[in-house]
Design an enzyme around this catalytic site. Structure first.
Site, PDB file in Angstrom:
ATOM      1  NE  ARG A   1     117.412 -12.700  36.035  1.00  0.00           N
ATOM      2  CZ  ARG A   1     116.848 -12.286  37.169  1.00  0.00           C
ATOM      3  NH1 ARG A   1     117.356 -12.635  38.325  1.00  0.00           N
ATOM      4  NH2 ARG A   1     115.792 -11.516  37.130  1.00  0.00           N
TER       5      ARG A   1
ATOM      6  N   GLY B   1     122.722  -6.505  34.006  1.00  0.00           N
ATOM      7  CA  GLY B   1     121.337  -6.331  34.448  1.00  0.00           C
ATOM      8  C   GLY B   1     120.976  -7.305  35.553  1.00  0.00           C
ATOM      9  CG  ASP B   2     118.243  -9.422  35.435  1.00  0.00           C
ATOM     10  OD1 ASP B   2     117.219  -8.724  35.387  1.00  0.00           O
ATOM     11  OD2 ASP B   2     118.647 -10.118  34.489  1.00  0.00           O
TER      12      ASP B   2
ATOM     13  CE  LYS C   1     119.236 -12.595  43.927  1.00  0.00           C
ATOM     14  NZ  LYS C   1     118.788 -13.328  42.748  1.00  0.00           N
TER      15      LYS C   1
ATOM     16  CG  ASN D   1     113.998  -3.257  28.355  1.00  0.00           C
ATOM     17  OD1 ASN D   1     113.485  -2.374  29.037  1.00  0.00           O
ATOM     18  ND2 ASN D   1     115.069  -3.058  27.620  1.00  0.00           N
ATOM     19  CB  ALA D   2     113.582  -2.560  33.374  1.00  0.00           C
ATOM     20  N   GLY D   3     112.857  -5.367  34.790  1.00  0.00           N
ATOM     21  CA  GLY D   3     111.989  -5.964  35.797  1.00  0.00           C
ATOM     22  C   GLY D   3     112.635  -5.734  37.141  1.00  0.00           C
ATOM     23  CG  HIS D   4     113.905  -2.497  38.408  1.00  0.00           C
ATOM     24  ND1 HIS D   4     114.192  -1.176  38.246  1.00  0.00           N
ATOM     25  CD2 HIS D   4     114.743  -3.162  37.591  1.00  0.00           C
ATOM     26  CE1 HIS D   4     115.175  -1.057  37.341  1.00  0.00           C
ATOM     27  NE2 HIS D   4     115.509  -2.246  36.939  1.00  0.00           N
TER      28      HIS D   4
ATOM     29  N   GLY E   1     119.835  -6.171  41.127  1.00  0.00           N
ATOM     30  CA  GLY E   1     119.138  -5.833  42.371  1.00  0.00           C
ATOM     31  C   GLY E   1     118.976  -4.326  42.523  1.00  0.00           C
ATOM     32  CE  LYS E   2     119.368  -2.069  36.985  1.00  0.00           C
ATOM     33  NZ  LYS E   2     119.804  -3.433  36.696  1.00  0.00           N
TER      34      LYS E   2
ATOM     35  NE  ARG F   1     114.753 -14.132  28.022  1.00  0.00           N
ATOM     36  CZ  ARG F   1     115.449 -13.326  27.230  1.00  0.00           C
ATOM     37  NH1 ARG F   1     116.044 -13.805  26.162  1.00  0.00           N
ATOM     38  NH2 ARG F   1     115.571 -12.039  27.505  1.00  0.00           N
TER      39      ARG F   1
ATOM     40  CB  THR G   1     110.834  -8.858  31.863  1.00  0.00           C
ATOM     41  OG1 THR G   1     111.148  -7.766  32.722  1.00  0.00           O
ATOM     42  CG2 THR G   1     110.017  -8.347  30.696  1.00  0.00           C
TER      43      THR G   1
ATOM     44  CD  GLN H   1     117.262  -2.184  30.354  1.00  0.00           C
ATOM     45  OE1 GLN H   1     117.504  -1.026  30.093  1.00  0.00           O
ATOM     46  NE2 GLN H   1     116.043  -2.593  30.630  1.00  0.00           N
TER      47      GLN H   1
END
Ligand code: IMP
Length: 429
Positions: free
Chosen positions: A306, A12-13, A332, A38-41, A15-16, A304, A301, A225
């Site tokens: 990573r 997950g995370d 990235k 739960n996803a954060g885009h 860069g989608k 935290r 989200t 995710q």
């Protein structure tokens, strides 16, 4: 007809959101198929930053239809807040359609998520505490509440009654406050208000999506995710509660697998993970700290920090397999600009043996140590590069080595958060 699935190739995370936003300009429809808030885009476009959890990242393109499919679990407060946030920024949400078959995350799912995690003690999953697992549990137990129940209202009240009866038994045993009397009335009033607000956006989406396919429209599926968080193929039980792999996109909107042309796996130039669970290339040292800080590796989200590690080609190769990936996108890359040396994990050393496949048990994975190959860094800024040939030679070599190790063409490379900070080697549509 061209259908492209954007999928996370790690945990997950990856860069989608950025890549979906970039490709959305070429697509007629963008679809979210599973997961929830739960996803954060994160999208950065025209100097503005947007953090989306539920609304497809295509929403910034006014001509692109955005569909939230039946496979998504919906937190109504989050989606309504997101709609308001977009409207306040002058963006149109009139192209948004949410499947009437999507399940609703209820307040008791949040309590259950928190409670289940606390019971697990040091075996906790490290969930986002957004009620995702408990909502999918009710779905598979065939007692979930769907948007179509809410719209019809009587079925909503009936199903709520059953669910509260069941949850209250658990809450009572756990010494948690039960949802009854005034609390129950408040909950009903809250959902009556949500019902009015969400109604204009709810629709039947299976025919809508299939008609778009038949009309040879371009469809872009936005995975949430990563593949290693997939309920079946991830590092179980340290996973999320939905099928995050490409096949989940089909069931999550109601299309057949033959409708898919391309599966674009998104992988960071290094690797991150949030929550508990195995992570063979994790860096618990100054280098990990450095990459976390350079990459701004804090959850969209939950905020935290990573966990950070080197690129793991065993993981991405496995991901390529379970998703039927056709292309890879490395994001990235610019975060590595200042590192004199960069490591890639090519295989694992496991009980004296060198293996190139993901072991299926956590115990075996815990025995694995990464076998690294070290490449020289490029020590210059890549953020202005827009063509592959603009990249410093060592950065090109790094990408070409990843391509070789994973066995897929790297069709896109991201060198910054902005929409335009993207190198395209092979068009998706
Ligand atoms: P849940 O999806 O909240 O149940 O969390 C299960 C696991 O998936 C935890 O390790 C979370 O940190 C992780 N997770 C869930 N959603 C995301 C995401 O969008 N990005 C990264 N990790 C996630």
């Amino acid at each position: 007809m061209t259908s492209v699935i954007v999928i996370g190739a790690q945990w997950g995370d990856e860069g989608k959101g950025k890549i979906t936003d970039y490709l959305a300009g070429q697509a007629d429809m963008v679809l979210r198929c599973q997961g929830g808030s739960n996803a954060g885009h994160t999208i950065v476009a025209n100097g503005q930053k947007y953090a989306l959890h539920l609304i497809p990242s295509g929403i910034l393109n006014p001509d692109t239809a955005c569909v939230v499919g039946n496979g998504v679990v919906l937190d109504l407060k989050v989606v309504l807040d997101e709609i308001e946030m977009l409207k306040a920024q002058g963006l149109s949400v009139k192209n948004l359609v949410i499947s009437d078959k999507a399940h609703i995350i209820m307040p008791y799912h949040y309590i259950m998520d928190e409670y289940q995690e606390s019971l697990k003690g040091d075996k906790k999953i490290g969930t986002t505490k957004r009620g995702i697992g408990p909502a999918y549990m009710d779905k598979t137990a065939r007692q979930g509440i769907r948007l179509l129940d809410l719209l019809a209202w009587e079925p909503f009240l009936e199903k709520l009654e059953y669910n509260l009866r069941e949850k209250n038994i658990i809450f009572e045993c756990a010494g948690l406050p039960v949802i009854s009397g005034e609390a129950k009335e408040q909950l009903i009033a809250e959902y009556a208000a949500y019902r009015e607000q969400i109604m204009p956006y709810v629709g039947e989406t299976v025919y809508l999506v299939n008609e778009a396919l038949q009309a040879r429209k371009k469809l872009l599926f936005e995975g949430a995710q990563g593949s290693l968080l997939d309920l079946d193929h991830g590092t179980y039980p340290y996973v999320t509660s939905s099928n995050t792999v490409a096949a989940g996109s089909c069931t999550g909107v109601g299309i057949g697998p033959t409708a898919i042309n391309r599966v674009l796996g998104i992988a960071k130039a290094y690797c991150t993970r949030v929550g508990e669970g195995p992570f063979p290339t994790e860096l618990i040292d100054d280098m990990g700290e450095k990459i976390r800080s350079l990459g701004g590796e804090f959850g969209v989200t939950t905020g935290r920090p990573r966990r950070v590690g080197w690129f793991d080609s065993v993981v991405v190769r496995y991901s390529a397999l379970v998703n039927g990936m056709t292309d890879l996108c490395i994001t990235k890359l610019d975060i590595l600009d200042t590192l004199p040396e960069i490591k890639i994990c090519t295989a694992y050393r496991c009980n004296g043996e060198i293996i190139t496949r993901m072991p299926s048990t956590l115990e075996a994975l815990a025995e694995c140590t990464p076998v690294y190959e070290t490449l020289p860094g490029w020590l210059c800024d890549t953020t202005e590069c827009r063509m592959f040939r603009d990249l410093p030679v060592n950065a090109q070599k790094y990408i070409l080595r990843l391509e070789e190790l994973v066995g897929l063409p790297v069709s896109m490379v991201a060198v910054g958060a902005e929409r335009d900070s993207t190198i395209v080697r092979r068009e998706m549509f």
